[in-house]
Design a protein around this motif. Structure first.
Motif, PDB file in Angstrom:
ATOM      1  N   GLU A 116       0.850  -1.184   0.000  1.00  5.04           N
ATOM      2  CA  GLU A 116       0.000   0.000   0.000  1.00  5.04           C
ATOM      3  C   GLU A 116       0.885   1.232   0.000  1.00  5.04           C
ATOM      4  O   GLU A 116       1.795   1.347   0.809  1.00  5.04           O
ATOM      5  CB  GLU A 116      -0.895  -0.019   1.247  1.00  5.04           C
ATOM      6  CG  GLU A 116      -1.967   1.037   1.202  1.00  5.04           C
ATOM      7  CD  GLU A 116      -2.933   0.842   2.356  1.00  5.04           C
ATOM      8  OE1 GLU A 116      -2.811   1.612   3.317  1.00  5.04           O
ATOM      9  OE2 GLU A 116      -3.764  -0.053   2.301  1.00  5.04           O
ATOM     10  N   SER A 117       0.596   2.157  -0.895  1.00  5.56           N
ATOM     11  CA  SER A 117       1.383   3.377  -0.961  1.00  5.56           C
ATOM     12  C   SER A 117       0.908   4.343   0.122  1.00  5.56           C
ATOM     13  O   SER A 117      -0.210   4.238   0.611  1.00  5.56           O
ATOM     14  CB  SER A 117       1.256   4.023  -2.339  1.00  5.56           C
ATOM     15  OG  SER A 117      -0.014   4.628  -2.466  1.00  5.56           O
TER      16      SER A 117
ATOM     17  N   LYS B 158      -5.850   8.425   1.224  1.00  6.49           N
ATOM     18  CA  LYS B 158      -7.166   8.383   0.567  1.00  6.49           C
ATOM     19  C   LYS B 158      -8.176   7.697   1.477  1.00  6.49           C
ATOM     20  O   LYS B 158      -9.326   8.114   1.557  1.00  6.49           O
ATOM     21  CB  LYS B 158      -7.076   7.686  -0.775  1.00  6.49           C
ATOM     22  CG  LYS B 158      -8.395   7.707  -1.532  1.00  6.49           C
ATOM     23  CD  LYS B 158      -8.155   7.281  -2.955  1.00  6.49           C
ATOM     24  CE  LYS B 158      -9.462   7.134  -3.666  1.00  6.49           C
ATOM     25  NZ  LYS B 158      -9.914   8.273  -4.366  1.00  6.49           N
ATOM     26  N   LYS B 159      -7.747   6.635   2.195  1.00 10.37           N
ATOM     27  CA  LYS B 159      -8.647   5.937   3.115  1.00 10.37           C
ATOM     28  C   LYS B 159      -9.079   6.857   4.253  1.00 10.37           C
ATOM     29  O   LYS B 159     -10.197   6.761   4.758  1.00 10.37           O
ATOM     30  CB  LYS B 159      -7.975   4.700   3.687  1.00 10.37           C
ATOM     31  CG  LYS B 159      -7.944   3.525   2.740  1.00 10.37           C
ATOM     32  CD  LYS B 159      -7.341   2.327   3.427  1.00 10.37           C
ATOM     33  CE  LYS B 159      -7.232   1.163   2.482  1.00 10.37           C
ATOM     34  NZ  LYS B 159      -6.654  -0.014   3.105  1.00 10.37           N
TER      35      LYS B 159
ATOM     36  N   LYS C 284     -14.828   4.705   2.903  1.00  7.76           N
ATOM     37  CA  LYS C 284     -15.443   3.622   2.132  1.00  7.76           C
ATOM     38  C   LYS C 284     -14.497   3.049   1.093  1.00  7.76           C
ATOM     39  O   LYS C 284     -14.798   2.034   0.505  1.00  7.76           O
ATOM     40  CB  LYS C 284     -16.719   4.117   1.451  1.00  7.76           C
ATOM     41  CG  LYS C 284     -17.773   4.531   2.449  1.00  7.76           C
ATOM     42  CD  LYS C 284     -18.953   5.092   1.735  1.00  7.76           C
ATOM     43  CE  LYS C 284     -19.928   5.668   2.757  1.00  7.76           C
ATOM     44  NZ  LYS C 284     -21.009   6.375   2.137  1.00  7.76           N
ATOM     45  N   ALA C 285     -13.391   3.732   0.850  1.00  4.51           N
ATOM     46  CA  ALA C 285     -12.454   3.278  -0.190  1.00  4.51           C
ATOM     47  C   ALA C 285     -11.653   2.096   0.232  1.00  4.51           C
ATOM     48  O   ALA C 285     -11.491   1.718   1.300  1.00  4.51           O
ATOM     49  CB  ALA C 285     -11.534   4.411  -0.589  1.00  4.51           C
TER      50      ALA C 285
END
Length: 173
Positions: free
Chosen positions: A159-160, A166-167, A172-173
């Motif tokens: 995971e970057s 973004k999470k 919800k992403a």
């Protein structure tokens, strides 16, 4: 720090000609050497040296053979391995015309030239000290037991840092 093993030879003893020595420390001396060099143990160490007069100092030629016990950097298992090396050096007393000078000027370095002689402090040369020094140079600081391999498997999903941000913005992403 005191030397873990010492065998002094007086320079005037070489006035009669070459001197051949076989050095082999006892178990207590090998334990001190092992501790000083960061080894698990030193099962054996033998050196055969010839000391010859050289200018106003001494020339030492010979070979050492040893078995060292180290910890594998990969598996952390103790293992033994043989080591050996040649000893070839010169030493002169302080104040000798052959002694290297440190005049603070520019230094010319020739990798093909022989090393300058060591400077002795006193009338004796510690031949055992030179054996320990040469042994230390042969020890692999990251020893690897034969057959030990480092296996690394990366995580399945990498995971970057931006995906983590973004999470945080959109749960919800």
């Amino acid at each position: 720090m005191s030397q873990p093993w010492s065998k002094p030879v007086l320079l005037h003893e070489l006035g009669r000609g070459a001197l051949t020595l076989t050095l082999e420390p006892d178990a207590a001396e090998r334990a001190k050497i092992a501790k000083a060099l960061g080894l698990q143990s030193l099962p054996s160490l033998t050196a055969r040296l010839t000391l010859k007069p050289w200018m106003d100092g001494v020339e030492i030629h010979g070979r050492f053979d040893a078995v060292v016990e180290q910890i594998c950097a990969v598996s952390l298992d103790a293992f033994e391995q043989p080591l050996g090396g040649d000893i070839d050096l010169r030493a002169v007393p302080e104040g000798s015309p052959q002694a290297p000078t440190a005049d603070g000027g520019e230094v010319d370095y020739d990798p093909e030239a022989p090393d300058p002689p060591d400077i002795l402090h006193g009338e004796a040369i510690d031949v055992a000290g030179y054996v320990v020094e040469h042994l230390a140079l042969e020890i692999d600081p990251f020893a690897r037991k034969p057959g030990a391999e480092f296996e690394y498997t990366p995580p399945d999903e990498e995971e970057s840092p931006f995906a983590a941000l973004k999470k945080l913005q959109d749960p919800k992403a």
